[in-house]
Design a protein around this motif. Structure first.
Motif: not given
Length: 52
Positions: A14-24, A27-35
């Protein structure tokens, strides 16, 4: 014991998802990490002590 490990993994993801969103990130990488975070949390609940 394994439930705690899975909850810790879910927290890290979840921390990784937050950092991925902040770094722009895409959507694919954010989605995979969230799943993966959701699966880790679901696994933690599945192995919660006292079930069955």
């Amino acid at each position: 014991m394994i439930s705690l490990v899975l909850f810790a993994l879910a927290g890290i993801l979840i921390g990784g998802v937050i950092q991925l969103v902040k770094s722009g990130a895409t959507r694919f990488s954010v989605g995979i990490t969230a799943v993966l975070a959701a699966l880790a949390a679901a696994g933690g609940f599945a192995w919660w002590p006292g079930e069955a």
